[in-house]
Design a protein around this motif. Structure first.
Motif, mmCIF file in Angstrom:
data_model
loop_
_atom_site.group_PDB
_atom_site.id
_atom_site.type_symbol
_atom_site.label_atom_id
_atom_site.label_comp_id
_atom_site.label_asym_id
_atom_site.label_seq_id
_atom_site.Cartn_x
_atom_site.Cartn_y
_atom_site.Cartn_z
ATOM 1 N N ASP A 51 -54.422 35.847 1.052
ATOM 2 C CA ASP A 51 -54.486 37.046 1.880
ATOM 3 C C ASP A 51 -53.504 36.881 3.033
ATOM 4 N N ALA A 52 -53.288 37.949 3.779
ATOM 5 C CA ALA A 52 -52.248 37.937 4.817
ATOM 6 C C ALA A 52 -52.516 36.874 5.876
ATOM 7 N N ARG A 53 -53.743 36.760 6.328
ATOM 8 C CA ARG A 53 -54.059 35.787 7.376
ATOM 9 C C ARG A 53 -53.787 34.357 6.912
ATOM 10 N N THR A 54 -54.135 34.061 5.657
ATOM 11 C CA THR A 54 -53.906 32.723 5.124
ATOM 12 C C THR A 54 -52.417 32.433 4.986
ATOM 13 N N LEU A 55 -51.633 33.421 4.566
ATOM 14 C CA LEU A 55 -50.187 33.238 4.472
ATOM 15 C C LEU A 55 -49.598 32.880 5.832
ATOM 16 N N VAL A 56 -50.112 33.516 6.879
ATOM 17 C CA VAL A 56 -49.663 33.191 8.240
ATOM 18 C C VAL A 56 -50.096 31.788 8.616
ATOM 19 N N ASP A 57 -51.376 31.487 8.409
ATOM 20 C CA ASP A 57 -51.904 30.172 8.790
ATOM 21 C C ASP A 57 -51.175 29.041 8.059
ATOM 22 N N CYS A 58 -50.788 29.308 6.797
ATOM 23 C CA CYS A 58 -50.104 28.289 5.994
ATOM 24 C C CYS A 58 -48.594 28.303 6.217
ATOM 25 N N GLU A 59 -48.122 29.197 7.078
ATOM 26 C CA GLU A 59 -46.714 29.295 7.433
ATOM 27 C C GLU A 59 -45.820 29.531 6.210
ATOM 28 N N LEU A 60 -46.277 30.418 5.328
ATOM 29 C CA LEU A 60 -45.450 30.844 4.206
ATOM 30 C C LEU A 60 -44.612 32.037 4.642
ATOM 31 N N ASP A 61 -43.746 32.497 3.762
ATOM 32 C CA ASP A 61 -42.739 33.480 4.161
ATOM 33 C C ASP A 61 -43.059 34.915 3.756
#
Length: 254
Positions: free
Chosen positions: A110-120
């Motif tokens: 999900d969007a929050r996890t993508l941010v937390d994991c520092e993906l692009d």
């Protein structure tokens, strides 16, 4: 490239040290720019195992071969694939898109996890029927994901499926382009096409989800390639040669 030693170490880490995954996300060296120096983007697609592709070791071995090429900018993958590659140290200075859904429902990142994991960015399927959108829930989920990713400054890569004739695909392109509260961070992943009707239906950046045919005319909105099985399981099994061929196609186009 995936030796017995590296494979055994990966399996041991998976079984005994789950916190290593979070550490691998946190210590990944990120690339500062999405596009290459040539203004293009070349990603290897590895989200298809979520539909049941077997033999993980062979898949990872071929991904390591592809990602070792300086022409390959990064990967699109489901969480399990991305985390295997992180644990193998293969994603430093690479662009990483997380797969958010493989069917109508959003069951991956999900969007929050993508941010937390520092993906692009996040990759998503937009389910279509005939020449219009598919299930309303999928349409709303994609719109919400676009909005959330844009709020964090991450790219939303939308792939309309199934692809039909050029006229209906052009209509779906306009639908995909309009999802969410802003299109500032939206990219489209479309089948390999030189159709001016399809590519002329949007100003958004486009990546082609497969190897384009020979002498295909390249439209200005096309910025790169996202290729999976054609690179990872090519005729003859030479992943390195398939990557080099795709890179030459992209280089010649720009």
């Amino acid at each position: 490239m995936l030796s017995d030693k590296r494979w055994t170490e990966l399996l041991h880490t998976r079984a005994t040290n789950p916190s290593a995954v979070r550490q691998a996300y946190a210590t990944r060296k990120r690339r500062s720019r999405l596009l290459s120096d040539n203004g293009t983007l070349f990603l290897v697609a590895a989200e298809h195992p979520a539909r049941g592709a077997p033999d993980r070791r062979t898949l990872l071995d071929r991904l390591l071969v592809a990602l070792a090429s300086p022409a390959v900018d990064g990967v699109v993958g489901t969480p399990d694939i991305v985390e295997d590659l992180l644990l193998l140290g293969a994603l430093h200075d690479k662009i990483v898109f997380g797969s958010m859904n493989r069917d109508d429902g959003f069951t991956g990142y999900d969007a929050r996890t993508l941010v937390d994991c520092e993906l692009d960015g996040g990759d998503m399927l937009l389910r279509t029927v005939d020449s219009g959108p598919g299930p309303a829930s999928n349409l709303q989920d994609c719109a919400d994901a676009v909005t959330e990713l844009a709020a964090y400054g991450l790219v939303a890569m939308i792939e309309p499926v199934p692809q039909e004739n050029p006229d209906s695909l052009a209509r779906v392109v306009t639908i995909a382009s309009a999802l969410g509260t802003t299109s500032a961070h939206t990219w489209l992943k479309l089948p390999p096409t030189g159709s001016t009707g399809v590519l002329g239906a949007t100003t958004l950046p486009v990546v082609l989800g497969g190897m384009p045919p020979d002498r295909m005319p390249w439209h200005r909105v096309v910025r790169g390639l996202v290729i999976g099985r054609t690179l990872l399981h090519p005729p003859g099994g030479d992943t390195r040669a398939a990557v080099e061929a795709a890179a030459k196609v992209l280089e010649a186009a720009k």
